[in-house]
Scaffold this motif. Structure first.
Motif, mmCIF file in Angstrom:
data_model
loop_
_atom_site.group_PDB
_atom_site.id
_atom_site.type_symbol
_atom_site.label_atom_id
_atom_site.label_comp_id
_atom_site.label_asym_id
_atom_site.label_seq_id
_atom_site.Cartn_x
_atom_site.Cartn_y
_atom_site.Cartn_z
ATOM 1 N N ASP A 175 0.608 -1.172 -0.237
ATOM 2 C CA ASP A 175 0.321 -0.150 0.031
ATOM 3 C C ASP A 175 0.758 1.244 0.038
ATOM 4 O O ASP A 175 1.805 1.403 0.612
ATOM 5 N N THR A 177 0.416 5.400 0.718
ATOM 6 C CA THR A 177 -0.508 6.716 0.950
ATOM 7 C C THR A 177 1.006 7.698 0.360
ATOM 8 O O THR A 177 1.600 7.741 1.329
ATOM 9 N N ASP A 376 -9.705 3.877 0.279
ATOM 10 C CA ASP A 376 -8.177 3.558 -0.729
ATOM 11 C C ASP A 376 -8.067 2.971 -2.274
ATOM 12 O O ASP A 376 -6.511 3.536 -2.322
ATOM 13 N N LYS A 379 -7.715 7.599 -2.305
ATOM 14 C CA LYS A 379 -6.607 8.420 -1.839
ATOM 15 C C LYS A 379 -6.049 9.237 -2.345
ATOM 16 O O LYS A 379 -5.431 10.239 -2.032
ATOM 17 N N ASN A 380 -4.940 7.959 -3.681
ATOM 18 C CA ASN A 380 -4.031 8.992 -4.013
ATOM 19 C C ASN A 380 -3.581 10.243 -5.519
ATOM 20 O O ASN A 380 -3.238 10.336 -6.101
ATOM 21 N N ASP A 415 -8.508 9.142 6.077
ATOM 22 C CA ASP A 415 -8.031 10.180 5.059
ATOM 23 C C ASP A 415 -8.432 11.645 6.151
ATOM 24 O O ASP A 415 -9.360 12.185 6.157
#
Ligand code: GCB
Length: 572
Positions: A175, A177, A376, A379-380, A415
């Protein structure tokens, strides 16, 4: 990586006999079907069919298995999917519009694999979005749609987004972030990473773009680590300048790269200050649309050419944002928003929720799952600037507030960088706005009320918006307003369903809303006409509130928006 899209075998199962007859070991095909696309627009007899139905395809996987895990990813199957490989069950997933990944390492063969999927999209009150909701005194719905959706878009079913096979090393990055901050003209990028089974290893993080290049290497401790990068004189991401840096995250051991992930990163901040939304510290006004993934012959899937056309059309009228009404959109859509500079309100599939006790715990569990899956996945994306927990919940019952507190807490725990909201038709009586970051309302005065009478509708709109703002004192987005216009229908003076009435209504709404300083954005409903279930108020099984037709041609209202949004006045 390998795409499995294309022609698959297909078999509707109206008697629900497939499981008993072990169709998961392979079945005699009834016909071929194209993937990704809904089944409802591919065959006449399947138009209103909600399942179950079976899909199968055969494929080879000549790749090596050594030190690797092999996985299969479904971009979206609506609504319930069960999946088998070579006769063995891999798993199941509930909910359309979000991806799921299943491991196939032990079952996959080099030649002649058989992948089988059973999908069904029944409408049930304890699903999200709910359907077949019995009418009740407090929960106004059903709209009397056929099929009986409790929402206003066609309940398309099947494998609606790409299916891909891919492999990852056993020791891998799990993962990433990325969060960004701004200090003066310096960009600060934080990269948090998780890795499995990675002993004595480090993460190497490199960021590159616009003449800048930097690399950090940080040791992995208890499965994760964080790297910080400072970018002097950074190029910030914004709709007018969607600058993207290339990020590479490598899992390293003994001078070797074991795994790597590449991402595009936009350096930007999003904050709320009094009545304003601030992008990179400056107020930004959201102009745009609600949309749908809807296209003739495809159903709930936008072929790449239609997706590109939607972005060209949004640009052409001068829009800078949209909401993923009423479910998260495809990965390709989100990537396009990053690249072309659109601000996205990312919405879960929780449309038309109701709060009678029966089935509520299950609906909450599903909403939590979908909120988590959406965050998930998205978020980026710099384009995603807020999370919407729901569209038009019937929230008059007290239980609604506890429900949304729970979801807001979850979103904020996942977040901390983006505002959280929901979209309401209730206005002042949507009490959850007390603890959400901004207020979003849908308004149809002049359409569902005051039909055809804008002189009555606009003063009511004005009083209503002022009252909502007085109560909550937060930035207000009008996330839907608009009128149906049957393409090519004209009238002078304007009457409902003519292009002129749609143009007049949108024009008078925007004129009024531009005068209200607490309004932080306006989204027209909808970018394009779209299919919905049959109902007396939906001619041709269509919602005609698009300012473009279903085949993406402009109506008068599209030209109006172009005039308004491309000028200084419309650009506040
Ligand atoms: C709404 C809903 C949207 C409908 C729209 C309409 O408030 O959020 O899903 O399509 O109204 O056209 O009635």
């Amino acid at each position: 990586m390998r795409h499995l899209s294309g022609k698959w075998d297909f078999r509707p199962d109206p008697q629900n006999q497939g499981t008993r007859k072990r169709w998961f070991r392979g079945f005699t095909k009834d016909r071929a079907i194209t993937i990704p696309a809904s089944w409802n627009e591919q065959y006449k007899d399947l138009r209103d069919y909600l399942g179950p139905a079976w899909y199968q395809t055969r494929f080879d996987w000549p790749g090596s298995h050594q030190n690797k895990g092999i996985f299969i990813r479904f971009g979206s199957v609506n609504y319930l999917a069960q999946v088998w490989l070579n006769g063995f069950k891999l798993g199941q997933h509930e909910g359309g519009h979000l991806p799921f990944v299943l491991e196939v390492t032990r079952l996959i063969k080099k030649k002649g694999n058989l992948l089988v999927v059973r999908a069904e999209g029944f409408l049930k009150p304890d699903r999200v979005p709910p359907g077949n909701v019995p009418p009740g005194p407090l929960d106004s719905f059903n709209n009397n749609f056929n099929p009986p959706a409790s929402f206003d878009f066609f309940p398309f079913c099947g494998i609606q987004r790409p299916v891909i096979l891919f492999s990852v090393p056993n020791e891998s990055i799990q993962d990433v972030t990325v969060t960004t901050e701004i200090s003066g003209n310096t960009g600060l990028v934080q990269v948090k990473s998780l890795a499995t089974n990675a002993k004595d290893s480090a993460l190497r993080v490199s960021l590159e773009g616009f003449g800048f290049k930097a690399t950090r290497e940080v040791p992995i401790q208890s499965g994760g680590c964080t790297a910080f990068l400072k970018i002097p004189k950074a190029k910030f991401w914004a709709p007018s300048s969607p600058h993207l840096y290339q990020l590479k995250v490598e899992l390293r051991r003994a001078d070797k790269t074991i795994d790597q992930i590449k991402l595009l990163v936009g350096i930007r901040t999003i904050k709320i200050n009094k009545n304003k939304i601030l992008l990179n510290g400056k107020p930004i006004f959201l102009k745009g649309f609600g949309r749908h993934e809807d296209f003739p012959g495809k159903g709930r899937n936008l072929p790449p050419s239609a997706l590109a056309k939607d972005y060209r059309n949004m640009r052409w009228v001068g829009a800078n944002s949209f909401r993923t009404t009423h479910y998260p959109y495809s990965d390709e859509d989100m990537a396009m928003a990053d690249r072309l500079g659109f601000l996205v309100i990312d919405e879960t599939p929780a449309v038309g929720l109701f709060f009678k006790k029966e089935g509520l715990a299950r609906r909450l569990k599903l909403c939590r799952q979908f909120t988590k899956e959406m965050i998930d996945r998205d978020k980026n994306h710099p384009s995603v600037v807020m999370w919407s927990l729901a569209n038009e919940p019937h929230s008059k019952r007290a239980a609604a507030q506890g429900f949304f507190k729970n979801l807001a807490q979850l979103a904020r725990s996942l977040d901390q960088t983006r505002p959280v909201t929901l979209v309401s038709y209730l206005g002042t009586s949507e009490n959850s706005f007390r603890f959400l970051d901004l207020v979003c309302v849908n308004r149809y005065f002049g359409w569902y009320t005051e039909p055809g009478d804008l002189d009555k509708a606009i003063p009511r709109l004005s009083r209503d918006l002022d009252a909502i703002h007085r109560k909550f004192k937060k930035p207000l987005l009008v996330t839907e307003f608009g009128a149906d216009a049957i393409p090519g229908s004209h009238a002078n003076p304007p009457i409902m369903f003519s292009e002129e009435y749609q143009e007049a209504m949108i024009s008078r709404y925007i004129e009024l809303m531009n005068k209200k300083p607490y309004i932080a954005g306006t989204h027209v409903w909808n970018l394009c006409d779209f299919r919905t279930a049959q109902a007396t108020h939906r001619p041709n099984s269509m919602n005609y509130k698009g300012v473009f037709t279903r085949d993406r041609r402009p109506k008068l209202a599209a030209h109006l928006l172009r005039r308004l949004w491309k000028t200084k006045r419309g650009n506040r």
